[in-house]
Design a protein around this motif. Structure first.
Motif, PDB file in Angstrom:
ATOM      1  N   GLY A 245      15.762 -12.524  13.261  1.00  0.00           N
ATOM      2  CA  GLY A 245      16.080 -13.941  13.202  1.00  0.00           C
ATOM      3  C   GLY A 245      14.906 -14.737  13.713  1.00  0.00           C
ATOM      4  O   GLY A 245      13.979 -14.189  14.323  1.00  0.00           O
ATOM      5  N   TYR A 246      14.939 -16.043  13.458  1.00  0.00           N
ATOM      6  CA  TYR A 246      13.833 -16.904  13.891  1.00  0.00           C
ATOM      7  C   TYR A 246      14.382 -18.168  14.518  1.00  0.00           C
ATOM      8  O   TYR A 246      15.240 -18.842  13.943  1.00  0.00           O
ATOM      9  CB  TYR A 246      12.934 -17.256  12.704  1.00  0.00           C
ATOM     10  CG  TYR A 246      11.659 -17.943  13.122  1.00  0.00           C
ATOM     11  CD1 TYR A 246      10.614 -17.215  13.683  1.00  0.00           C
ATOM     12  CD2 TYR A 246      11.506 -19.309  12.990  1.00  0.00           C
ATOM     13  CE1 TYR A 246       9.445 -17.831  14.094  1.00  0.00           C
ATOM     14  CE2 TYR A 246      10.342 -19.947  13.393  1.00  0.00           C
ATOM     15  CZ  TYR A 246       9.319 -19.193  13.936  1.00  0.00           C
ATOM     16  OH  TYR A 246       8.156 -19.807  14.352  1.00  0.00           O
ATOM     17  N   ASP A 247      13.888 -18.477  15.695  1.00  0.00           N
ATOM     18  CA  ASP A 247      14.263 -19.685  16.421  1.00  0.00           C
ATOM     19  C   ASP A 247      13.133 -20.694  16.258  1.00  0.00           C
ATOM     20  O   ASP A 247      12.080 -20.560  16.879  1.00  0.00           O
ATOM     21  CB  ASP A 247      14.484 -19.355  17.898  1.00  0.00           C
ATOM     22  CG  ASP A 247      14.803 -20.583  18.740  1.00  0.00           C
ATOM     23  OD1 ASP A 247      14.912 -21.691  18.176  1.00  0.00           O
ATOM     24  OD2 ASP A 247      14.948 -20.434  19.961  1.00  0.00           O
TER      25      ASP A 247
ATOM     26  N   HIS B 179      13.187 -13.006  16.725  1.00  0.00           N
ATOM     27  CA  HIS B 179      14.156 -12.126  17.375  1.00  0.00           C
ATOM     28  C   HIS B 179      14.310 -10.876  16.522  1.00  0.00           C
ATOM     29  O   HIS B 179      14.524 -10.972  15.309  1.00  0.00           O
ATOM     30  CB  HIS B 179      15.506 -12.836  17.527  1.00  0.00           C
ATOM     31  CG  HIS B 179      15.425 -14.032  18.418  1.00  0.00           C
ATOM     32  ND1 HIS B 179      15.752 -13.985  19.750  1.00  0.00           N
ATOM     33  CD2 HIS B 179      15.032 -15.310  18.173  1.00  0.00           C
ATOM     34  CE1 HIS B 179      15.568 -15.183  20.288  1.00  0.00           C
ATOM     35  NE2 HIS B 179      15.127 -16.004  19.346  1.00  0.00           N
ATOM     36  N   VAL B 180      14.191  -9.730  17.165  1.00  0.00           N
ATOM     37  CA  VAL B 180      14.264  -8.450  16.456  1.00  0.00           C
ATOM     38  C   VAL B 180      15.246  -7.538  17.176  1.00  0.00           C
ATOM     39  O   VAL B 180      15.072  -7.246  18.363  1.00  0.00           O
ATOM     40  CB  VAL B 180      12.876  -7.765  16.380  1.00  0.00           C
ATOM     41  CG1 VAL B 180      12.971  -6.430  15.663  1.00  0.00           C
ATOM     42  CG2 VAL B 180      11.858  -8.681  15.699  1.00  0.00           C
ATOM     43  N   ARG B 181      16.272  -7.086  16.446  1.00  0.00           N
ATOM     44  CA  ARG B 181      17.185  -6.083  16.998  1.00  0.00           C
ATOM     45  C   ARG B 181      16.848  -4.761  16.319  1.00  0.00           C
ATOM     46  O   ARG B 181      16.896  -4.636  15.097  1.00  0.00           O
ATOM     47  CB  ARG B 181      18.647  -6.417  16.749  1.00  0.00           C
ATOM     48  CG  ARG B 181      19.586  -5.381  17.420  1.00  0.00           C
ATOM     49  CD  ARG B 181      21.051  -5.674  17.215  1.00  0.00           C
ATOM     50  NE  ARG B 181      21.439  -7.019  17.562  1.00  0.00           N
ATOM     51  CZ  ARG B 181      21.695  -7.451  18.818  1.00  0.00           C
ATOM     52  NH1 ARG B 181      21.588  -6.613  19.830  1.00  0.00           N
ATOM     53  NH2 ARG B 181      22.064  -8.705  19.025  1.00  0.00           N
ATOM     54  N   PHE B 182      16.493  -3.793  17.138  1.00  0.00           N
ATOM     55  CA  PHE B 182      16.134  -2.477  16.632  1.00  0.00           C
ATOM     56  C   PHE B 182      17.382  -1.628  16.422  1.00  0.00           C
ATOM     57  O   PHE B 182      18.452  -1.951  16.941  1.00  0.00           O
ATOM     58  CB  PHE B 182      15.157  -1.797  17.597  1.00  0.00           C
ATOM     59  CG  PHE B 182      13.825  -2.493  17.653  1.00  0.00           C
ATOM     60  CD1 PHE B 182      12.821  -2.173  16.756  1.00  0.00           C
ATOM     61  CD2 PHE B 182      13.591  -3.508  18.567  1.00  0.00           C
ATOM     62  CE1 PHE B 182      11.603  -2.834  16.777  1.00  0.00           C
ATOM     63  CE2 PHE B 182      12.369  -4.178  18.605  1.00  0.00           C
ATOM     64  CZ  PHE B 182      11.382  -3.828  17.701  1.00  0.00           C
TER      65      PHE B 182
ATOM     66  N   LEU C 277       5.007 -15.974   9.381  1.00  0.00           N
ATOM     67  CA  LEU C 277       5.039 -14.537   9.656  1.00  0.00           C
ATOM     68  C   LEU C 277       6.461 -14.004   9.523  1.00  0.00           C
ATOM     69  O   LEU C 277       6.670 -12.911   8.991  1.00  0.00           O
ATOM     70  CB  LEU C 277       4.480 -14.251  11.050  1.00  0.00           C
ATOM     71  CG  LEU C 277       4.265 -12.779  11.362  1.00  0.00           C
ATOM     72  CD1 LEU C 277       3.006 -12.596  12.195  1.00  0.00           C
ATOM     73  CD2 LEU C 277       5.455 -12.184  12.073  1.00  0.00           C
ATOM     74  N   PHE C 278       7.445 -14.788   9.970  1.00  0.00           N
ATOM     75  CA  PHE C 278       8.844 -14.382   9.822  1.00  0.00           C
ATOM     76  C   PHE C 278       9.187 -14.186   8.349  1.00  0.00           C
ATOM     77  O   PHE C 278       9.789 -13.190   7.967  1.00  0.00           O
ATOM     78  CB  PHE C 278       9.766 -15.419  10.460  1.00  0.00           C
ATOM     79  CG  PHE C 278      11.219 -15.234  10.136  1.00  0.00           C
ATOM     80  CD1 PHE C 278      11.920 -14.149  10.638  1.00  0.00           C
ATOM     81  CD2 PHE C 278      11.886 -16.129   9.323  1.00  0.00           C
ATOM     82  CE1 PHE C 278      13.270 -13.963  10.336  1.00  0.00           C
ATOM     83  CE2 PHE C 278      13.227 -15.968   9.019  1.00  0.00           C
ATOM     84  CZ  PHE C 278      13.919 -14.875   9.531  1.00  0.00           C
TER      85      PHE C 278
END
Length: 74
Positions: A19-21, A28-31, A46-47
């Motif tokens: 996600g991007y704020d 935001h990166v959830r692995f 970049l996002f």
């Protein structure tokens, strides 16, 4: 993580969702391990490149990992 950040599921062997704020320029990166990280001062372009990459994991490793400050959020 702020509740206003929309997380987008991605197809990757290492990354579950991103996600991007825009207000904080945070990626935001959830692995797949379940850990959530916020990377600081990441350009929005970049996002977009990340979510459209042929290999999200390879793009992340080459363009984000080790290049931006981050905090572990969960």
């Amino acid at each position: 993580m702020d509740d206003h950040v929309e997380m987008i599921p991605v197809v990757s062997s290492s990354i579950q969702e991103v996600g991007y704020d825009e207000t904080g320029s945070q990626l935001h990166v959830r692995f797949v391990t379940g850990f959530l990280y916020a990377y600081m001062n990441v350009p929005k372009e970049l996002f977009h490149e990340l979510i459209n990459a042929e290999s999200i994991g390879k793009y992340f490793a080459a363009n984000v990992k080790g290049q931006y400050e981050f905090v572990r959020e969960g």
